[in-house]
Design a protein around this motif. Structure first.
Motif, PDB file in Angstrom:
ATOM      1  N   ASP A   1      -5.572  -7.478  20.230  1.00  0.00           N
ATOM      2  CA  ASP A   1      -6.382  -7.160  19.058  1.00  0.00           C
ATOM      3  C   ASP A   1      -5.447  -6.964  17.876  1.00  0.00           C
ATOM      4  OD1 ASP A   1      -8.879  -7.214  20.263  1.00  0.00           O
ATOM      5  OD2 ASP A   1      -8.771  -5.111  20.873  1.00  0.00           O
ATOM      6  N   VAL A   2      -5.970  -7.120  16.689  1.00  0.00           N
ATOM      7  CA  VAL A   2      -5.247  -6.785  15.463  1.00  0.00           C
ATOM      8  C   VAL A   2      -6.097  -5.732  14.773  1.00  0.00           C
ATOM      9  CG1 VAL A   2      -4.323  -7.623  13.285  1.00  0.00           C
ATOM     10  CG2 VAL A   2      -4.298  -9.105  15.283  1.00  0.00           C
ATOM     11  N   VAL A   3      -5.542  -4.535  14.588  1.00  0.00           N
ATOM     12  CA  VAL A   3      -6.314  -3.422  14.050  1.00  0.00           C
ATOM     13  C   VAL A   3      -5.648  -2.836  12.818  1.00  0.00           C
ATOM     14  CG1 VAL A   3      -7.358  -2.851  16.286  1.00  0.00           C
ATOM     15  CG2 VAL A   3      -5.217  -1.785  15.617  1.00  0.00           C
ATOM     16  N   ALA A   4      -6.481  -2.237  11.985  1.00  0.00           N
ATOM     17  CA  ALA A   4      -5.999  -1.604  10.762  1.00  0.00           C
ATOM     18  C   ALA A   4      -5.168  -0.375  11.103  1.00  0.00           C
ATOM     19  CB  ALA A   4      -7.180  -1.222   9.880  1.00  0.00           C
ATOM     20  N   ASN A   5      -4.163  -0.122  10.258  1.00  0.00           N
ATOM     21  CA  ASN A   5      -3.269   1.011  10.445  1.00  0.00           C
ATOM     22  C   ASN A   5      -3.090   1.694   9.090  1.00  0.00           C
ATOM     23  OD1 ASN A   5      -0.186   1.917  10.198  1.00  0.00           O
ATOM     24  ND2 ASN A   5      -0.879   2.247  12.291  1.00  0.00           N
ATOM     25  N   GLY A   6      -3.395   2.981   9.045  1.00  0.00           N
ATOM     26  CA  GLY A   6      -3.346   3.743   7.791  1.00  0.00           C
ATOM     27  C   GLY A   6      -2.000   3.739   7.087  1.00  0.00           C
ATOM     28  N   PRO A   7      -0.894   4.071   7.775  1.00  0.00           N
ATOM     29  CA  PRO A   7       0.399   4.049   7.093  1.00  0.00           C
ATOM     30  C   PRO A   7       0.774   2.658   6.566  1.00  0.00           C
ATOM     31  CG  PRO A   7       0.549   5.415   9.050  1.00  0.00           C
ATOM     32  CD  PRO A   7      -0.792   4.727   9.095  1.00  0.00           C
ATOM     33  N   LEU A   8       0.461   1.611   7.315  1.00  0.00           N
ATOM     34  CA  LEU A   8       0.761   0.263   6.822  1.00  0.00           C
ATOM     35  C   LEU A   8      -0.108  -0.073   5.619  1.00  0.00           C
ATOM     36  CD1 LEU A   8       1.246  -1.753  10.135  1.00  0.00           C
ATOM     37  CD2 LEU A   8       3.015  -0.988   8.535  1.00  0.00           C
ATOM     38  N   GLN A   9      -1.353   0.406   5.608  1.00  0.00           N
ATOM     39  CA  GLN A   9      -2.210   0.188   4.444  1.00  0.00           C
ATOM     40  C   GLN A   9      -1.646   0.902   3.226  1.00  0.00           C
ATOM     41  OE1 GLN A   9      -6.490   0.593   4.889  1.00  0.00           O
ATOM     42  NE2 GLN A   9      -6.661   1.310   2.785  1.00  0.00           N
ATOM     43  N   LEU A  10      -1.169   2.114   3.412  1.00  0.00           N
ATOM     44  CA  LEU A  10      -0.578   2.860   2.301  1.00  0.00           C
ATOM     45  C   LEU A  10       0.653   2.133   1.759  1.00  0.00           C
ATOM     46  CD1 LEU A  10      -0.518   5.342   0.481  1.00  0.00           C
ATOM     47  CD2 LEU A  10       0.753   6.537   2.302  1.00  0.00           C
ATOM     48  N   ALA A  11       1.503   1.632   2.644  1.00  0.00           N
ATOM     49  CA  ALA A  11       2.688   0.885   2.211  1.00  0.00           C
ATOM     50  C   ALA A  11       2.278  -0.385   1.468  1.00  0.00           C
ATOM     51  CB  ALA A  11       3.564   0.543   3.419  1.00  0.00           C
ATOM     52  N   ALA A  12       1.226  -1.047   1.947  1.00  0.00           N
ATOM     53  CA  ALA A  12       0.725  -2.249   1.266  1.00  0.00           C
ATOM     54  C   ALA A  12       0.175  -1.890  -0.115  1.00  0.00           C
ATOM     55  CB  ALA A  12      -0.349  -2.920   2.116  1.00  0.00           C
ATOM     56  N   GLN A  13      -0.511  -0.769  -0.212  1.00  0.00           N
ATOM     57  CA  GLN A  13      -1.055  -0.324  -1.497  1.00  0.00           C
ATOM     58  C   GLN A  13       0.072  -0.072  -2.497  1.00  0.00           C
ATOM     59  OE1 GLN A  13      -3.335   3.310  -1.302  1.00  0.00           O
ATOM     60  NE2 GLN A  13      -3.954   3.185  -3.451  1.00  0.00           N
ATOM     61  N   TRP A  14       1.111   0.630  -2.074  1.00  0.00           N
ATOM     62  CA  TRP A  14       2.238   0.900  -2.969  1.00  0.00           C
ATOM     63  C   TRP A  14       2.827  -0.398  -3.509  1.00  0.00           C
ATOM     64  CZ3 TRP A  14       5.062   4.662   0.853  1.00  0.00           C
ATOM     65  CH2 TRP A  14       4.442   5.910   0.828  1.00  0.00           C
ATOM     66  N   HIS A  15       3.028  -1.370  -2.622  1.00  0.00           N
ATOM     67  CA  HIS A  15       3.667  -2.605  -3.063  1.00  0.00           C
ATOM     68  C   HIS A  15       2.718  -3.453  -3.920  1.00  0.00           C
ATOM     69  CE1 HIS A  15       6.897  -5.393  -3.250  1.00  0.00           C
ATOM     70  NE2 HIS A  15       6.229  -6.356  -2.638  1.00  0.00           N
ATOM     71  N   ALA A  16       1.437  -3.476  -3.585  1.00  0.00           N
ATOM     72  CA  ALA A  16       0.472  -4.236  -4.391  1.00  0.00           C
ATOM     73  C   ALA A  16       0.436  -3.705  -5.823  1.00  0.00           C
ATOM     74  CB  ALA A  16      -0.919  -4.191  -3.754  1.00  0.00           C
ATOM     75  N   LEU A  17       0.413  -2.399  -5.978  1.00  0.00           N
ATOM     76  CA  LEU A  17       0.421  -1.810  -7.322  1.00  0.00           C
ATOM     77  C   LEU A  17       1.728  -2.114  -8.048  1.00  0.00           C
ATOM     78  CD1 LEU A  17      -1.303   1.564  -6.484  1.00  0.00           C
ATOM     79  CD2 LEU A  17      -2.159  -0.179  -8.081  1.00  0.00           C
ATOM     80  N   ASP A  18       2.832  -2.052  -7.322  1.00  0.00           N
ATOM     81  CA  ASP A  18       4.142  -2.345  -7.898  1.00  0.00           C
ATOM     82  C   ASP A  18       4.197  -3.790  -8.403  1.00  0.00           C
ATOM     83  OD1 ASP A  18       6.774  -1.737  -8.642  1.00  0.00           O
ATOM     84  OD2 ASP A  18       7.577  -2.085  -6.629  1.00  0.00           O
ATOM     85  N   VAL A  19       3.761  -4.732  -7.577  1.00  0.00           N
ATOM     86  CA  VAL A  19       3.793  -6.146  -7.952  1.00  0.00           C
ATOM     87  C   VAL A  19       2.807  -6.430  -9.086  1.00  0.00           C
ATOM     88  CG1 VAL A  19       3.350  -8.504  -7.136  1.00  0.00           C
ATOM     89  CG2 VAL A  19       4.633  -6.907  -5.693  1.00  0.00           C
ATOM     90  N   LEU A  20       1.643  -5.788  -9.055  1.00  0.00           N
ATOM     91  CA  LEU A  20       0.669  -5.997 -10.119  1.00  0.00           C
ATOM     92  C   LEU A  20       1.223  -5.547 -11.465  1.00  0.00           C
ATOM     93  CD1 LEU A  20      -2.353  -6.835 -10.712  1.00  0.00           C
ATOM     94  CD2 LEU A  20      -2.834  -4.378 -10.652  1.00  0.00           C
TER      95      LEU A  20
END
Length: 157
Positions: A44-63
């Motif tokens: 299975d591939v499941v959502a992970n909170g810490p990885l989502q937070l890390a993705a959020q930080w980088h998405a905002l940074d790149v934006l």
């Protein structure tokens, strides 16, 4: 049509709407699950909170920093260092980033972008990455999607 001064002021001072990209973010995880299973994975591939937070930080940074176009953050952070800072315990992390010069991106456009990059396709097909965090951010002329992939930490015996 003429608008009164109060109508113009109301439009100018109205809060900016924040897009709810949760459907897109969830669809990316589902699409990666499909890619993995087409590659022979059975996990299975499941959502992970810490990885989502890390993705959020980088998405905002790149934006917000248009000189960024990949894995390296404006502060020199890497996918692994962002995941660790967000509390992800695993040591094997990868990332895919999409930058679209428009207000939005569809899941099909996104997956097609990543399919066209052999390095990103290899990440998506890697069965070890069963944990994911996805975040997307929009501005009027730019959409950024970051997917973080993680391998679960193995228990110590």
């Amino acid at each position: 049509m003429w608008l009164g001064a109060s109508a113009v002021i109301a439009m100018i001072t109205a809060p900016t709407a924040h897009a709810d990209n949760s459907r897109l973010n969830r669809s990316v995880i589902a699409d990666v699950y499909t890619v993995q299973h087409h590659a022979g994975c059975t996990n299975d591939v499941v959502a992970n909170g810490p990885l989502q937070l890390a993705a959020q930080w980088h998405a905002l940074d790149v934006l917000n920093d248009r000189s960024l176009d990949g894995d390296l953050g404006s502060d020199g952070s890497t996918p692994q260092s962002r995941a660790a800072a967000a509390g992800f315990p695993g040591t094997n992390v990868a990332e895919t980033v999409a930058i679209n010069p428009a207000l939005a991106i569809s899941g099909i456009e996104l997956i097609n972008q990543w399919f066209d990059r052999p390095d990103y396709l290899a990440i998506m097909r890697d069965c070890r990455y069963s944990l994911m965090g996805v975040w997307s951010e929009n501005s009027l002329d730019r959409t950024v999607v970051v997917a973080m992939y993680g391998q679960p930490a193995t228990p110590q015996r």
